[in-house]
Design a protein around this motif. Sequence first.
Motif, short mmCIF file in Angstrom:
data_model
loop_
_atom_site.label_atom_id
_atom_site.label_comp_id
_atom_site.label_asym_id
_atom_site.label_seq_id
_atom_site.Cartn_x
_atom_site.Cartn_y
_atom_site.Cartn_z
N LYS A 1 67.88 -25.03 9.72
CA LYS A 1 68.20 -23.98 8.59
C LYS A 1 67.05 -24.21 7.61
CE LYS A 1 72.32 -22.17 10.06
NZ LYS A 1 73.66 -22.08 9.88
N MET A 2 66.49 -23.48 7.11
CA MET A 2 65.38 -23.74 5.99
C MET A 2 65.49 -22.66 4.95
SD MET A 2 61.90 -24.15 8.14
CE MET A 2 61.74 -25.51 9.26
N LYS A 3 64.97 -23.16 3.74
CA LYS A 3 64.95 -22.03 2.62
C LYS A 3 63.47 -21.81 2.02
CE LYS A 3 67.99 -20.77 -1.00
NZ LYS A 3 68.08 -19.09 -0.54
N CYS A 4 63.08 -23.03 1.43
CA CYS A 4 61.70 -22.76 0.68
C CYS A 4 60.49 -22.93 2.02
CB CYS A 4 61.37 -24.14 -0.11
SG CYS A 4 61.33 -25.58 0.39
N GLY A 5 60.73 -23.76 2.88
CA GLY A 5 59.57 -23.75 3.98
C GLY A 5 58.52 -24.79 3.57
N ILE A 6 58.62 -25.20 2.32
CA ILE A 6 57.34 -26.11 1.71
C ILE A 6 57.85 -27.43 1.26
CG2 ILE A 6 55.51 -24.06 1.78
CD1 ILE A 6 56.63 -24.17 -1.59
N GLY A 7 58.94 -27.89 1.63
CA GLY A 7 59.36 -29.28 1.17
C GLY A 7 59.92 -29.38 0.03
N MET A 8 60.44 -28.54 -0.73
CA MET A 8 60.70 -28.45 -1.88
C MET A 8 62.25 -28.48 -2.14
SD MET A 8 57.84 -28.76 -3.53
CE MET A 8 58.19 -28.65 -5.42
N CYS A 9 63.02 -27.66 -1.38
CA CYS A 9 64.34 -27.56 -1.59
C CYS A 9 65.55 -28.55 -0.82
CB CYS A 9 64.86 -26.28 -1.00
SG CYS A 9 65.08 -26.06 0.72
N GLY A 10 64.89 -29.45 0.22
CA GLY A 10 65.57 -30.27 0.75
C GLY A 10 66.58 -30.12 1.50
N ARG A 11 66.38 -28.96 2.17
CA ARG A 11 67.58 -27.93 3.08
C ARG A 11 67.19 -28.62 4.58
NH1 ARG A 11 69.63 -22.78 1.86
NH2 ARG A 11 70.98 -22.22 3.71
N CYS A 12 66.00 -29.13 4.82
CA CYS A 12 65.86 -29.21 6.35
C CYS A 12 65.40 -30.60 6.73
CB CYS A 12 64.72 -28.29 6.84
SG CYS A 12 63.14 -28.80 6.05
N ASN A 13 66.13 -31.52 6.26
CA ASN A 13 65.57 -32.92 6.49
C ASN A 13 66.25 -33.57 7.86
OD1 ASN A 13 68.21 -33.35 5.08
ND2 ASN A 13 67.66 -35.34 5.54
N LYS B 1 62.06 -37.26 6.71
CA LYS B 1 61.21 -36.03 7.00
C LYS B 1 61.78 -34.74 6.64
CE LYS B 1 58.07 -38.67 8.76
NZ LYS B 1 56.71 -38.98 8.58
N TYR B 2 60.97 -33.88 6.20
CA TYR B 2 61.32 -32.49 6.33
C TYR B 2 60.70 -31.71 7.46
CZ TYR B 2 62.90 -33.21 1.48
OH TYR B 2 63.55 -33.81 0.37
N VAL B 3 61.67 -30.85 8.19
CA VAL B 3 61.05 -30.36 9.34
C VAL B 3 60.08 -29.33 8.86
CG1 VAL B 3 61.68 -28.63 11.25
CG2 VAL B 3 63.19 -30.81 10.52
S1 FES Z 1 63.11 -25.85 3.78
FE1 FES Z 1 63.09 -26.51 1.87
S2 FES Z 1 62.55 -28.67 2.21
FE2 FES Z 1 62.49 -27.50 4.04
#
Ligand code: FES
Length: 281
Positions: free
Chosen positions: A242-254, A258-260
């Motif tokens: 699951k992702m939100k920002c897609g650019i390594g900023m929100c910490g949602r996808c670690n 590492k961030y996916v």
């Molecule tokens: S989706 Fe935000 S850090 Fe990966």
Amino acid sequence: MNNPYIPFPVRIKDALVETEDQNIKTFSLSFVNKEDETNFRYTPGQFAELTVFGKGEAPFGMASSPTQPGGLEFSVSKVGVVTSALHNMEVGEIIGVRGPLGNGYPLETLEDKNIVLIGGGFGFSTLRSLTNFVIDESNRSRFRDITVIYGARRPGFLLYKGDLERWHERSDIRLHLTVDQAENGWKGLVGFVPAITKEIAPSRENAFGLVCGPPAMIKYTLPVLRELGFPDDRILLSLEMKMKCGIGMCGRCNVGSKYVCRDGPVFSYAELKNLTSDHAF
Ligand code: FES
Ligand SMILES: Cc1cc2nc3c(=O)[nH]c(=O)nc-3n(C[C@H](O)[C@H](O)[C@H](O)COP(=O)(O)OP(=O)(O)OC[C@H]3O[C@@H](n4cnc5c(N)ncnc54)[C@H](O)[C@@H]3O)c2cc1C
């Protein structure tokens, strides 16, 4: 520099129903602004966030190959808010695309190697992108043997039937199609992807195994490749989180440290083993 949170406007050129249950459609998109098309340089295995204005955005792997000029393709399975809204849209309507995001497949590492691509479900989309990329006449000589193992529940669930026919006619791809349940007239294999991979037993010699598909398929295909002798750093997996920002900023996808979205979605099994003890990808 472009603001990475602002999507480029794209127009839906076509929405092709891929599966017999109508749940997966491939959207062909063209950039509204020519300069956006020029600037959107991607590599197979990368993804983008598609925005349905007023509904939200969601990540999807690029199903088209950068060698195919004139637009982008995404295959979207209808599961929730954004994907249902996308499925309800008409040709000619405008959506947004934010990207390209993620690392993609390591093309330089794959040069001069035999490539075994193993996929199922909509996860096959980025492998389709890579296959069309490596067999394009501008690239074919850079890569060695290409083996594609692709499975679906039934023949009516196989995506990209036009591509599959074209690949079948080529002598430089070993294409193995398999279904869980055969139907009248089915000429391919019958069986789950991991079992078929074991049966075909692609050689590990100078080879990389690339796996993308549902978690169960990945889970059971991994040990098959390892048994066949593929080293862990030559097994590449593409993860969906699951992702939100897609650019390594929100910490949602670690995954571990590492961030996916930023460091992946493509990782070698050797990397993943060190990042997490949860191997149920
Ligand atoms: S989706 Fe935000 S850090 Fe990966
Ligand atoms: C790198 C990457 C590439 C992807 N490529 C594709 C693709 O090519 N085609 C495609 O159809 N889908 C792809 N996905 C999955 C896709 O992003 C989700 O299905 C989508 O976000 C669902 O959005 P929604 O608003 O319709 O669903 P929601 O309304 O948010 O949720 C509906 C259901 O889907 C589940 N869900 C939501 N997001 C995800 C997710 N990321 N993975 C698994 N389950 C999820 C929710 O838990 C819920 O059960 C990809 C995901 C990632 C991270």
